[in-house]
Design an enzyme around this catalytic site. Structure first.
Site, PDB file in Angstrom:
ATOM      1  NE  ARG A   1      -4.213  -1.489   0.235  1.00 29.04           N
ATOM      2  CZ  ARG A   1      -4.359  -2.513  -0.618  1.00 29.04           C
ATOM      3  NH1 ARG A   1      -3.459  -2.733  -1.560  1.00 29.04           N
ATOM      4  NH2 ARG A   1      -5.414  -3.293  -0.554  1.00 29.04           N
TER       5      ARG A   1
ATOM      6  CG  HIS B   1      -3.163  -0.748  -6.781  1.00 24.20           C
ATOM      7  ND1 HIS B   1      -3.621  -0.138  -5.651  1.00 24.20           N
ATOM      8  CD2 HIS B   1      -3.192  -2.080  -6.493  1.00 24.20           C
ATOM      9  CE1 HIS B   1      -3.907  -1.041  -4.724  1.00 24.20           C
ATOM     10  NE2 HIS B   1      -3.669  -2.239  -5.219  1.00 24.20           N
TER      11      HIS B   1
HETATM   12  C1  OXD Z   1      -5.771  -6.098  -3.017  1.00 27.09           C
HETATM   13  C2  OXD Z   1      -5.231  -5.149  -4.013  1.00 27.09           C
HETATM   14  O1  OXD Z   1      -5.669  -5.821  -1.803  1.00 27.09           O
HETATM   15  O2  OXD Z   1      -5.571  -5.279  -5.213  1.00 27.09           O
HETATM   16  O3  OXD Z   1      -6.325  -7.137  -3.401  1.00 27.09           O
HETATM   17  O4  OXD Z   1      -4.478  -4.247  -3.660  1.00 27.09           O
END
Ligand code: OXD
Length: 309
Positions: free
Chosen positions: A224, A272
């Site tokens: 993250r 992402h």
């Molecule tokens: C997840 C993401 O947590 O795609 O699945 O970041």
């Protein structure tokens, strides 16, 4: 009892389609269509608008359609008696391993460098690294971290791992807790962050941590954006402590146009995309939990509210 899908991206129809083709009689609604709010017991969510779940007085489960649940903690409803589940899916874990492995080889063999030289039609060689030259440290030995570790080990990489709780793993030297973190970092010439984002891991990738990596180390963050202190990374790259970084996740997504990461020569950015839940692969576990909820049986992949993952 019914399911509502709440997310703000274009995938909402694909999730509804996957659920209803898996089980024809399933009462499932997009939150954008008229639906009986009182009947909703499960919300299948991904970055839903904060507060939107308050519309459902009989909600019993918030099911994240991804591996992460960090975005759910912002919601006031988590303070009620609602259980939270996440996805544990072999396909998701495999996609993550393939993605990170690609980034590692890219770093070892300098493919980005050659791509840039090609633009200038420059025939220029740099020395590349071998698998035996590096040691990959995986920060976070959950399902994704373990899958990656095992897959890298099979390819001949030296893999070490760090986690909050003790792990007994064949072939992966593992380090536990705050006390052993410095030792782990010292030995990680490539650091892969796969931690859940919680109150304790927020901002963990900061100057103090980065300076404990060996000089020339490479950082991969596929967890993250909130784990990273952006300015600290730029500083560690600019003073040549780190040789580069690959970032798939950011504080704000999409990454704002004026963010310095975009133009930084040592940063590789991806949007992402490391591993994205495939509705067809994930739907069976969602439906299974829905049926468990209906039959008052314990659900699977339930997240600990206390731990935050
Ligand atoms: C997840 C993401 O947590 O795609 O699945 O970041």
């Amino acid at each position: 009892m019914s399911i509502v899908i709440v997310r703000q991206d274009a995938a909402i129809d694909a999730w509804k389609e996957a659920l209803t083709s898996y089980r024809k009689d399933l009462p499932v609604y997009s939150f954008l269509e008229p639906h009986p709010k009182d009947a909703i017991t499960m919300a299948l969510v991904w970055k839903h608008p904060v507060g939107s779940l308050e519309a459902y007085p009989n909600l019993k489960c918030i099911a994240s359609s991804g591996a992460g649940v960090d975005f759910i903690w912002d919601d006031p409803i988590t303070k009620n008696e609602v259980q939270i589940t996440r996805v544990i899916d072999p396909m998701l874990a495999n996609d993550m391993s393939e993605f990170v492995t690609g980034l590692i080889y890219n770093h070892l063999k300098g493919f980005n460098f050659y791509r840039n030289k090609q633009k200038e039609q420059l025939w220029q060689r740099i020395s590349s690294k071998r698998i035996s030259d590096v040691s990959v440290g995986i920060l976070g030995l959950g399902q994704l971290g373990l899958h990656l570790g095992n897959s890298l080990m099979k390819q001949g990489f030296k893999v070490i791992g760090w986690s909050n709780s003790e792990k007994n793993l064949e072939g992966i030297e593992s380090f536990v807790g705050t006390k052993e973190l410095p030792l782990f970092l010292n030995k990680s010439s490539i650091l892969v962050c796969l931690l859940p984002l919680t109150r304790t891991t927020k901002g963990i990738l900061n100057t103090k941590l980065l300076l404990q990596l060996p000089k020339g180390a490479y950082l991969i963050n596929v967890a993250r954006g909130g784990h990273l202190v952006d300015a600290d990374l730029i500083e560690a790259l600019d003073n040549d402590h780190l040789s580069g970084a690959a970032l798939d996740v950011f504080h704000k997504e999409p990454l704002p146009n004026d963010h310095p990461f975009w133009k930084h020569a040592k940063i590789q950015i991806t949007p992402h995309i490391a591993s994205v839940s495939d509705p067809k692969s994930v739907v069976p576990q969602i439906v299974d939990n829905y049926l468990r909820l209906q039959n008052k049986q314990p659900m699977t992949n339930v997240v600990s509210v206390k731990k935050g993952y």
